[in-house]
Design an enzyme around this catalytic site. Structure first.
Site: not given
Ligand code: M6R
Length: 586
Positions: A2, A27, A72, A96-97, A463, A467, A470, A486, A581
């Site tokens: 959060c 966040r 969140w 937060n936590g 990657e 993208k 997500e 496979h 994020k």
């Molecule tokens: O801040 P970080 O790079 O440690 O975050 C790791 C992942 O949570 C982050 O890369 C996540 O997979 C992204 N939202 C992907 O776009």
């Protein structure tokens, strides 16, 4: 995960807290709330949904003290009742936590709980301890001691900001594991879970401090006092803020699009600034480690896969890559002279921090590649390499990923005495400019995606698939091209789009074999390559560059494609559902 914000500022506290929340919305954005002092009264306003909803509810309020939260959800759904601030008779808190022992703590508290959250227990526990410390006559001292006692009873991670009704002209902040930054200004002081929350707007903020675990900050309009875990007054070293980066969307519809367009600038700055003394020391030592392990999560893990490719190629030594969330629980095999290299954009990912802590306990040297100066990871690693992508706010990592790869490439090159490629920023710019959605429109309705590649292209494939998952909510798989037959090939049919990334000449034919296999099953094919392969299927032709740096370039059209797919389907790519994020909880 959060965002929390608190401030003491004449007349403008509520307004500033809401602006700060907007900056922290990446966040979490399923509900938001604020508490502020209006005259003698503390007002609490909560709202489900985005901060903009809360802003409308709050309107223009004159207030000297405010604390706020954007959520969140982890414990309890996104409802007004679960929304922060949480309260007890005297305490109003934002958190937060995750409080791991909240159930146990709850069972020892007689006061009635109204929410499903773990956070409410903090307010109730503070109250209980405040009651028990009634022999302390000075209110400020009693509050500080209540915080101390509460921190000693909590297990888990927390960054908390609170107002106590008995002393409402101050706010107090304390933390363990979750980040908390204090900003000192002229006649105003602020605290937030991210330095970027203060960005740009607070021209009067002059100094920034990163609280250490179990530190407490007592904040008023005029003053900030820091305490350690024994309530001794302490000094905290100032941290530097990165240059101001425009956090508005500027001329772009979304932050993600803006951030992709910032890739050339991010490459330029990272290349220019990354070679600090840690970089130089680490690149000198790199060859001598008996074992190198890279850890990270999500996109950062994919950067790690590239790291393995380039370090093995240039250093001719084995490198392993582990998901940080797995590394922390796996059997630990200690080895002398080991390096654990963590990659994290935010420098705050709980799993990655935990992996580093374990590596340290095992006696390994640790290094971090991070985008956030002063983040938690920078304080626990032996070597810190900072990428200069600038603030990345959209949930989907884009420019930070490219800079992570660049950092790894530069590290491998320096360690092996190879010359670093020139003009990468210009090649990236060319890639962005030449991207055309027109050619790809037919794919915007596809519901089944496979991204394939080999060697470093396989990291790009993973990657690209992430993208799309997500931000566009479509099923996509990132795969090593050689693995298709496979098992996964059975899923491929005429409704599938296979995106093949082909940038390495030594395995070009091999990846093309996979392309032929999927075409034979009726799949549509899109090739992303610097080699002219249009005869094989539709192609995004990349500008040519040294093959080792192609993953910096080939990911860009995949990021842009995911963005447009999401946008075309009426989604908000900046704020995908269920995601935030930085993942500061396990
Ligand atoms: O801040 P970080 O790079 O440690 O975050 C790791 C992942 O949570 C982050 O890369 C996540 O997979 C992204 N939202 C992907 O776009």
């Amino acid at each position: 995960m959060c965002g929390i914000y608190g401030c003491c500022q004449r007349a403008k506290a509520a307004k500033s807290a809401l602006c700060g929340l907007e900056k922290l919305e990446y966040r979490g954005y399923d509900s938001a709330g604020i508490a502020f002092l209006e005259g003698e009264k503390i007002e609490i306003i909560k709202s489900v949904g985005k901060v903009s909803n809360l802003k409308i509810k709050v309107g223009e309020k004159v207030s000297n003290i405010a604390i706020a939260h954007t959520r969140w959800a982890t414990h309890g759904r996104a409802t007004a009742l679960n929304c922060h601030p949480h309260t007890s008779e005297n305490f109003i808190i934002v958190h937060n936590g995750i409080i791991e022992n909240f159930k146990e703590l709850k069972s020892n508290i007689s006061e009635k709980f109204y929410s499903e959250t773990d956070s409410e227990v903090i307010a109730k526990l503070l109250e209980k301890n405040f009651d028990e410390l009634s022999e302390i006559s000075d209110i400020n001292e009693r509050i500080l001691n209540s915080i101390l006692k509460t921190q000693n009873q909590l297990i888990g991670s927390w960054a908390v900001i609170l107002i106590c009704r008995k002393n409402p002209l101050k706010i107090y902040a304390f933390k363990n594991k979750s980040p908390l930054i204090v900003a000192r200004g002229k006649g105003e002081n602020h605290v937030a879970s991210d330095i970027n929350a203060f960005e740009k707007r607070e021209k009067n903020l002059l100094k920034y401090y990163n609280l250490n675990n179990r530190n407490i900050a007592e904040i008023s309009q005029e003053n900030i006092i820091f305490y350690d875990e024994k309530l001794n007054k302490i000094e905290i070293k100032e941290i530097k803020k990165q240059c101001e980066i425009c956090q508005e969307n500027c001329n772009y519809k979304h932050k993600m699009l803006k951030e992709i367009n910032e890739i050339p600038k991010a490459i330029y700055s990272t290349k220019k600034h990354i070679k600090n003394s840690d970089f130089k020391k680490l690149s000198k030592k790199l060859k001598n480690y008996s074992k190198i392990t890279i850890v990270g999560c999500g996109t950062a893990y994919h950067a790690g896969l590239y790291g393995k490719f380039i370090l093995e190629k240039y250093l001719n030594k084995n490198v392993s890559v582990e998901l940080a969330s797995e590394f922390r629980y796996k059997t630990q095999i200690k080895e002398k002279n080991e390096l654990v290299l963590a990659i994290s954009q935010s420098g705050e990912t709980a799993d990655t921090l935990a992996a580093i802590e374990i590596a340290r306990k095992n006696g390994a040297e640790t290094a971090a590649i991070t985008n956030v100066c002063g983040s938690s990871i920078t304080r626990i690693c032996d070597y810190v390499l900072q990428t200069r992508a600038g603030a990345e706010v959209a949930v989907a990592a884009t420019k930070s990923y490219v800079c992570q790869i660049l950092a790894l490439y530069m590290l491998a090159s320096s360690a092996s005495g190879k010359r670093i490629s020139r003009g990468i920023d210009k090649i990236a710019n060319k890639t962005i400019l030449s991207f055309s959605l027109e050619n790809l429109k037919e794919f915007l309705g596809v519901k089944k995606f496979f991204f394939v590649g080999r060697l470093c292209d396989s990291a790009t494939a993973s990657e690209g698939a992430l993208k799309l998952k997500e931000i566009a909510y479509v099923h996509s798989e990132g795969y090593s091209a050689g693995e298709l037959k496979h098992g996964t090939l059975s899923l491929v049919d005429e409704n599938s789009l296979v995106i093949a990334i082909i940038t390495q000449s030594n395995i070009l034919d091999k990846t093309l074999n996979a392309v032929h296999e999927v075409k034979a099953r009726g799949a549509k094919v899109l090739i992303v390559s610097q080699f002219e392969l249009a005869g094989e299927g539709k192609e995004i032709l990349l500008p040519a560059a040294k093959e080792e740096i192609m993953p910096l370039i080939s990911v860009i059209p995949l990021q842009l494609f995911a963005y447009h797919y999401s946008e075309n389907n009426g989604l908000n790519p900046d704020m995908p559902r269920n995601l935030a994020k930085s993942v500061t909880v396990e």
